[in-house]
Design a protein around this motif. Structure first.
Motif, mmCIF file in Angstrom:
data_model
loop_
_atom_site.group_PDB
_atom_site.id
_atom_site.type_symbol
_atom_site.label_atom_id
_atom_site.label_comp_id
_atom_site.label_asym_id
_atom_site.label_seq_id
_atom_site.Cartn_x
_atom_site.Cartn_y
_atom_site.Cartn_z
ATOM 1 N N ILE A 1 38.125 37.896 37.758
ATOM 2 C CA ILE A 1 39.206 38.460 37.294
ATOM 3 C C ILE A 1 40.090 37.735 36.344
ATOM 4 C CG2 ILE A 1 41.456 39.588 37.860
ATOM 5 C CD1 ILE A 1 39.950 40.588 40.403
ATOM 6 N N PRO A 2 40.421 36.365 36.864
ATOM 7 C CA PRO A 2 41.174 35.480 35.811
ATOM 8 C C PRO A 2 40.401 35.169 34.487
ATOM 9 C CG PRO A 2 41.492 34.851 37.948
ATOM 10 C CD PRO A 2 40.311 35.962 38.011
ATOM 11 N N ALA A 3 38.695 35.132 34.857
ATOM 12 C CA ALA A 3 37.985 34.866 33.488
ATOM 13 C C ALA A 3 37.916 36.172 32.813
ATOM 14 C CB ALA A 3 36.569 34.751 33.929
ATOM 15 N N ILE A 4 37.939 37.195 33.065
ATOM 16 C CA ILE A 4 38.241 38.533 32.275
ATOM 17 C C ILE A 4 39.470 38.499 31.546
ATOM 18 C CG2 ILE A 4 38.341 40.963 32.130
ATOM 19 C CD1 ILE A 4 36.340 41.000 34.643
ATOM 20 N N ILE A 5 40.575 38.044 32.322
ATOM 21 C CA ILE A 5 41.856 38.123 31.783
ATOM 22 C C ILE A 5 41.862 37.062 30.708
ATOM 23 C CG2 ILE A 5 44.379 37.410 31.997
ATOM 24 C CD1 ILE A 5 44.118 38.716 34.652
ATOM 25 N N ALA A 6 41.233 35.905 30.781
ATOM 26 C CA ALA A 6 41.300 34.773 29.684
ATOM 27 C C ALA A 6 40.332 35.213 28.619
ATOM 28 C CB ALA A 6 40.614 33.544 30.325
ATOM 29 N N ALA A 7 39.439 35.871 28.604
ATOM 30 C CA ALA A 7 38.311 36.398 27.675
ATOM 31 C C ALA A 7 39.227 37.347 26.901
ATOM 32 C CB ALA A 7 37.250 37.039 28.206
ATOM 33 N N PHE A 8 40.137 38.302 27.618
ATOM 34 C CA PHE A 8 40.879 39.497 26.687
ATOM 35 C C PHE A 8 41.771 38.661 26.024
ATOM 36 C CE2 PHE A 8 44.167 42.594 26.484
ATOM 37 C CZ PHE A 8 43.500 43.530 25.907
ATOM 38 N N GLY A 9 42.392 37.596 26.380
ATOM 39 C CA GLY A 9 43.474 36.847 25.683
ATOM 40 C C GLY A 9 42.830 36.022 24.630
ATOM 41 N N TRP A 10 41.862 35.516 24.640
ATOM 42 C CA TRP A 10 40.952 34.983 23.502
ATOM 43 C C TRP A 10 40.833 35.857 22.566
ATOM 44 C CZ3 TRP A 10 39.900 30.283 21.995
ATOM 45 C CH2 TRP A 10 39.163 29.852 20.808
ATOM 46 N N LYS A 11 40.337 37.268 22.851
ATOM 47 C CA LYS A 11 40.004 38.340 21.752
ATOM 48 C C LYS A 11 41.301 38.717 21.279
ATOM 49 C CE LYS A 11 38.733 43.132 21.974
ATOM 50 N NZ LYS A 11 39.888 43.888 21.782
ATOM 51 N N PHE B 1 50.258 37.189 19.273
ATOM 52 C CA PHE B 1 49.461 36.090 19.403
ATOM 53 C C PHE B 1 49.680 35.282 20.771
ATOM 54 C CE2 PHE B 1 48.475 31.734 18.683
ATOM 55 C CZ PHE B 1 46.919 31.541 18.259
ATOM 56 N N LEU B 2 50.980 34.968 20.701
ATOM 57 C CA LEU B 2 51.749 34.454 21.965
ATOM 58 C C LEU B 2 51.274 35.235 23.160
ATOM 59 C CD1 LEU B 2 55.014 33.330 20.604
ATOM 60 C CD2 LEU B 2 53.091 32.006 20.860
ATOM 61 N N GLY B 3 51.324 36.521 23.269
ATOM 62 C CA GLY B 3 50.538 37.121 24.409
ATOM 63 C C GLY B 3 49.383 36.869 24.748
ATOM 64 N N GLY B 4 48.387 36.921 23.817
ATOM 65 C CA GLY B 4 47.040 36.464 24.064
ATOM 66 C C GLY B 4 47.090 35.016 24.705
ATOM 67 N N LEU B 5 47.810 34.232 23.982
ATOM 68 C CA LEU B 5 47.555 32.731 24.559
ATOM 69 C C LEU B 5 48.357 32.575 25.810
ATOM 70 C CD1 LEU B 5 47.392 29.671 23.402
ATOM 71 C CD2 LEU B 5 49.931 29.807 22.923
ATOM 72 N N LEU B 6 49.183 33.485 26.137
ATOM 73 C CA LEU B 6 49.445 33.475 27.525
ATOM 74 C C LEU B 6 48.498 33.824 28.537
ATOM 75 C CD1 LEU B 6 52.443 32.930 29.160
ATOM 76 C CD2 LEU B 6 52.643 35.397 29.018
ATOM 77 N N LEU B 7 48.115 35.022 28.230
ATOM 78 C CA LEU B 7 46.880 35.490 29.005
ATOM 79 C C LEU B 7 45.852 34.378 29.080
ATOM 80 C CD1 LEU B 7 46.455 39.149 27.992
ATOM 81 C CD2 LEU B 7 47.343 38.361 30.039
ATOM 82 N N PHE B 8 45.384 33.799 28.023
ATOM 83 C CA PHE B 8 44.112 33.001 28.026
ATOM 84 C C PHE B 8 44.670 31.597 28.847
ATOM 85 C CE2 PHE B 8 42.170 29.003 25.970
ATOM 86 C CZ PHE B 8 40.928 29.275 26.112
ATOM 87 N N LEU B 9 45.741 31.151 28.900
ATOM 88 C CA LEU B 9 46.182 29.904 29.568
ATOM 89 C C LEU B 9 46.328 30.241 31.102
ATOM 90 C CD1 LEU B 9 48.856 28.299 27.265
ATOM 91 C CD2 LEU B 9 46.554 27.504 27.818
ATOM 92 N N PHE B 10 46.914 31.537 31.315
ATOM 93 C CA PHE B 10 46.954 31.830 32.924
ATOM 94 C C PHE B 10 45.401 31.857 33.129
ATOM 95 C CE2 PHE B 10 46.275 35.350 35.811
ATOM 96 C CZ PHE B 10 46.979 34.680 36.866
ATOM 97 N N GLY B 11 44.549 32.635 32.592
ATOM 98 C CA GLY B 11 43.122 32.599 33.221
ATOM 99 C C GLY B 11 42.578 31.171 33.163
ATOM 100 N N VAL B 12 42.517 30.529 32.252
ATOM 101 C CA VAL B 12 42.104 29.289 32.469
ATOM 102 C C VAL B 12 42.618 28.414 33.573
ATOM 103 C CG1 VAL B 12 41.341 27.086 31.063
ATOM 104 C CG2 VAL B 12 40.816 29.281 30.137
#
Length: 85
Positions: free
Chosen positions: A15-25, A45-56
């Motif tokens: 689930i966090p990996a999918i969230i991080a991939a969605f943030g990267w997308k 962009f900041l929302g995507g960065l937040l999702l990416f950092l949360f997942g990673v």
């Protein structure tokens, strides 16, 4: 019972990996739109960065916690006792 525990652990990691991939997308699409002479959408962009950092960060914390339990980390990453400080 052990099989179910491993399946649940796998779900907790996917689930966090999918969230991080969605943030990267999201970040990639904002950058590509900006490169195509469109306006840079900072909040998206900041929302995507937040999702990416949360997942990673979640996955990294999970791995660090697991390795600390098995004593597989270097001494600088070991948890310090409060008595030693």
């Amino acid at each position: 019972m052990l099989t179910y525990q491993r399946l649940i652990a796998l779900l907790f990691l996917t689930i966090p990996a999918i969230i991080a991939a969605f943030g990267w997308k999201i970040m990639r699409e904002v950058y590509i739109d900006y490169a195509a002479y469109d306006q840079f959408q900072l909040l998206l962009f900041l929302g995507g960065l937040l999702l990416f950092l949360f997942g990673v960060g979640f996955i990294a914390g999970w791995i660090l916690h697991r390795d600390r339990k098995r004593n597989l980390v270097q001494p600088r990453f070991m948890q310090r006792d409060e008595d030693e400080e």
